[in-house]
Design a protein around this motif. Sequence first.
Motif, PDB file in Angstrom:
ATOM      1  N   ASN B   6      48.769  41.428  33.981  1.00 40.21           N
ATOM      2  CA  ASN B   6      49.768  41.470  34.839  1.00 40.21           C
ATOM      3  C   ASN B   6      49.812  40.101  35.849  1.00 40.21           C
ATOM      4  OD1 ASN B   6      47.518  42.281  36.304  1.00 40.21           O
ATOM      5  ND2 ASN B   6      48.342  44.155  36.938  1.00 40.21           N
ATOM      6  N   ARG B   7      50.788  40.186  36.710  1.00 43.15           N
ATOM      7  CA  ARG B   7      51.085  38.735  37.537  1.00 43.15           C
ATOM      8  C   ARG B   7      51.267  39.578  39.055  1.00 43.15           C
ATOM      9  NH1 ARG B   7      53.043  34.074  36.310  1.00 43.15           N
ATOM     10  NH2 ARG B   7      53.625  34.647  34.399  1.00 43.15           N
ATOM     11  N   CYS B   8      50.702  38.810  39.973  1.00 42.90           N
ATOM     12  CA  CYS B   8      51.008  39.092  41.291  1.00 42.90           C
ATOM     13  C   CYS B   8      52.191  38.617  41.765  1.00 42.90           C
ATOM     14  CB  CYS B   8      50.033  38.400  42.373  1.00 42.90           C
ATOM     15  SG  CYS B   8      50.053  38.698  44.011  1.00 42.90           S
ATOM     16  N   VAL B   9      53.116  39.643  42.419  1.00 45.16           N
ATOM     17  CA  VAL B   9      54.427  39.211  42.765  1.00 45.16           C
ATOM     18  C   VAL B   9      54.329  38.223  43.834  1.00 45.16           C
ATOM     19  CG1 VAL B   9      55.475  41.133  41.805  1.00 45.16           C
ATOM     20  CG2 VAL B   9      54.916  41.116  44.154  1.00 45.16           C
ATOM     21  N   GLU B  10      53.192  38.232  44.613  1.00 45.69           N
ATOM     22  CA  GLU B  10      53.053  37.532  45.925  1.00 45.69           C
ATOM     23  C   GLU B  10      52.610  36.030  45.656  1.00 45.69           C
ATOM     24  OE1 GLU B  10      54.237  38.428  48.981  1.00 45.69           O
ATOM     25  OE2 GLU B  10      53.600  36.448  49.888  1.00 45.69           O
ATOM     26  N   CYS B  11      51.570  35.763  44.961  1.00 42.46           N
ATOM     27  CA  CYS B  11      50.791  34.539  44.667  1.00 42.46           C
ATOM     28  C   CYS B  11      50.852  34.071  43.427  1.00 42.46           C
ATOM     29  CB  CYS B  11      49.386  34.646  45.150  1.00 42.46           C
ATOM     30  SG  CYS B  11      48.171  35.543  44.259  1.00 42.46           S
ATOM     31  N   ASN B  12      51.587  34.771  42.432  1.00 39.27           N
ATOM     32  CA  ASN B  12      51.751  34.567  41.110  1.00 39.27           C
ATOM     33  C   ASN B  12      50.535  34.324  40.298  1.00 39.27           C
ATOM     34  OD1 ASN B  12      54.359  34.416  40.612  1.00 39.27           O
ATOM     35  ND2 ASN B  12      54.820  32.344  41.514  1.00 39.27           N
ATOM     36  N   LEU B  13      49.434  34.776  40.601  1.00 41.20           N
ATOM     37  CA  LEU B  13      48.059  34.996  39.944  1.00 41.20           C
ATOM     38  C   LEU B  13      48.153  35.906  38.811  1.00 41.20           C
ATOM     39  CD1 LEU B  13      45.575  32.933  40.233  1.00 41.20           C
ATOM     40  CD2 LEU B  13      44.268  35.141  41.546  1.00 41.20           C
ATOM     41  N   PRO B  17      41.951  41.961  31.834  1.00 41.57           N
ATOM     42  CA  PRO B  17      42.898  43.197  31.955  1.00 41.57           C
ATOM     43  C   PRO B  17      43.650  43.324  33.040  1.00 41.57           C
ATOM     44  CG  PRO B  17      40.646  43.863  31.252  1.00 41.57           C
ATOM     45  CD  PRO B  17      40.559  42.434  31.571  1.00 41.57           C
ATOM     46  N   PRO B  18      44.587  44.037  33.179  1.00 44.45           N
ATOM     47  CA  PRO B  18      45.609  44.227  34.566  1.00 44.45           C
ATOM     48  C   PRO B  18      44.620  44.630  35.725  1.00 44.45           C
ATOM     49  CG  PRO B  18      46.628  44.802  32.409  1.00 44.45           C
ATOM     50  CD  PRO B  18      45.337  44.595  32.174  1.00 44.45           C
ATOM     51  N   ARG B  19      44.991  44.233  36.863  1.00 41.17           N
ATOM     52  CA  ARG B  19      44.520  44.698  38.012  1.00 41.17           C
ATOM     53  C   ARG B  19      45.305  45.452  38.560  1.00 41.17           C
ATOM     54  NH1 ARG B  19      40.594  40.749  40.357  1.00 41.17           N
ATOM     55  NH2 ARG B  19      39.246  39.992  38.599  1.00 41.17           N
ATOM     56  N   ALA B  20      44.666  46.512  39.593  1.00 41.08           N
ATOM     57  CA  ALA B  20      45.669  47.025  40.670  1.00 41.08           C
ATOM     58  C   ALA B  20      45.867  46.747  41.788  1.00 41.08           C
ATOM     59  CB  ALA B  20      44.924  48.426  40.638  1.00 41.08           C
ATOM     60  N   ILE B  21      45.017  45.575  42.309  1.00 39.59           N
ATOM     61  CA  ILE B  21      45.177  45.011  43.308  1.00 39.59           C
ATOM     62  C   ILE B  21      44.962  43.288  42.966  1.00 39.59           C
ATOM     63  CG2 ILE B  21      44.362  44.319  45.763  1.00 39.59           C
ATOM     64  CD1 ILE B  21      43.772  47.386  45.928  1.00 39.59           C
ATOM     65  N   SER B  26      45.371  40.302  47.927  1.00 36.13           N
ATOM     66  CA  SER B  26      45.440  41.801  48.285  1.00 36.13           C
ATOM     67  C   SER B  26      46.814  42.407  47.893  1.00 36.13           C
ATOM     68  CB  SER B  26      44.901  42.001  49.679  1.00 36.13           C
ATOM     69  OG  SER B  26      43.536  41.781  49.673  1.00 36.13           O
ATOM     70  N   GLU B  27      47.788  41.962  47.423  1.00 28.90           N
ATOM     71  CA  GLU B  27      48.861  42.545  46.939  1.00 28.90           C
ATOM     72  C   GLU B  27      48.883  43.593  46.232  1.00 28.90           C
ATOM     73  OE1 GLU B  27      52.105  41.801  48.234  1.00 28.90           O
ATOM     74  OE2 GLU B  27      52.501  43.568  46.975  1.00 28.90           O
ATOM     75  N   THR B  28      49.513  44.685  46.164  1.00 26.08           N
ATOM     76  CA  THR B  28      49.527  45.641  45.213  1.00 26.08           C
ATOM     77  C   THR B  28      50.516  45.960  44.290  1.00 26.08           C
ATOM     78  OG1 THR B  28      50.699  47.259  46.861  1.00 26.08           O
ATOM     79  CG2 THR B  28      47.879  47.180  46.847  1.00 26.08           C
TER      80      THR B  28
END
Lengths: 343, 75
Positions: B6-13, B17-21, B26-28
């Motif tokens: 998964n990809r953070c919608v805020e910083c694109n990291l 495995p997928p993270r929850a935060i 700290s974007e959820t």
Amino acid sequence: VLADAFAALLESSGLAIREIDGLAVSSFTLTPDRAIDLAVKFGLKLSWIMDGGTGGASGVDMTQHAMRAVEAGDAKNIAVLGGDVFRDADFTRLVENYNRNTQELLTPIGVQGPNPLFALLTQTQMKELGLTKEDYGRLVIHQRKMASSNPNALYREALSMDEYLSAPQVATPLGMFDCVPVASGANGVLISETPGETPIAIRKILVAHNFDQHEGDGTVTGLSQISNDLFKEMERDSIDVVALYDDYPAIVIAQLADLGFISRSNASDDLQRVLSSGRPLINSSGGQLSSGQCGAGAGLHGMVEVVDALCNTSAKRGLVTGYGMVAYRYGACANVMLLEAIK
Amino acid sequence: VILQGNRCVECNLTYFPPRAICGECSETSLIDCGLGTTLVIANTEVLRGPGVSHEGPVRMELVLLSNGSLAIRRE
């Protein structure tokens, strides 16, 4: 088995059941029961209670909490128990549904249990440290020798290098004797404000869970982050007996390196030196590789092993590690405890 | 083979495995994304238990993903 361990704890401590006012329990198969259900079945009146949930690291974790509870006056005598009974498909059910990553990423592609994961980790470690299959064999053979005097060990007969190398393959490069046998059983220790016949002091407990955010290759554990602080409390060379969590030989070697008992640049020679000198004595009752892994009870295996050595041999200082909870590719938990017998 | 992280919608990291935060900001809000394999680090042939049954010899690999994460895949 938890009741058996508790009864043995009462007998060896000389305490009456009414004197136990704290209970910590770690078990995968106790479900749907929890520590309070066990307390009811044991007839305990408690001022402190804990459910431990970190498997192979739960022994040190529960002891850390119990020690603080006794220091704070919340309880006087805390029974710390861990154990599991595996019947029929219990073990398969456990490893296929260990956590969400297992359910979603490993079980669907046919990874059944931790053996394939630690086979990959062992291959990586062999490349990084320049180790051969014989190096792992020397460790397993040493632990088997230690198990010869442990009546509770599943494997007690001496093991030769030929037998080790020719054992049935499980997941290359792991053979049968590299994989901890599944067992039913339980362990227990008492954390008390009152010294026993051989008082044992907890000198230090340090924890490093998820130290690398699960972004490493698993060949380095959280112990690497805390060993410097640990040995400020007790000199490494003064430790007589060491119980390292041993679900697989590669994890013992990783911990030996993280704690500085062997180097990474000369791991094979250093391992042979430690094993042949017995300084420190590694996994003195044979470890889990000889005794079997009784689920979450394995988290207390090393502590029982070291307490036994401190009480019944000339050993004075001991070190115990916990490791486990495979979050995806390797154990996310690591912790360590220093014990000293007051003789 | 593409594995789903998964990809953070805020910083694109990206994570596997997928993270929850997001560990960075700290974007959820993280959204699914595919991650390709770049290198095989190690492999194993799985033959038997103990403690578990296997359908037969299977080969598993430790692979490096395009975002630098390590993953297990079946060969």
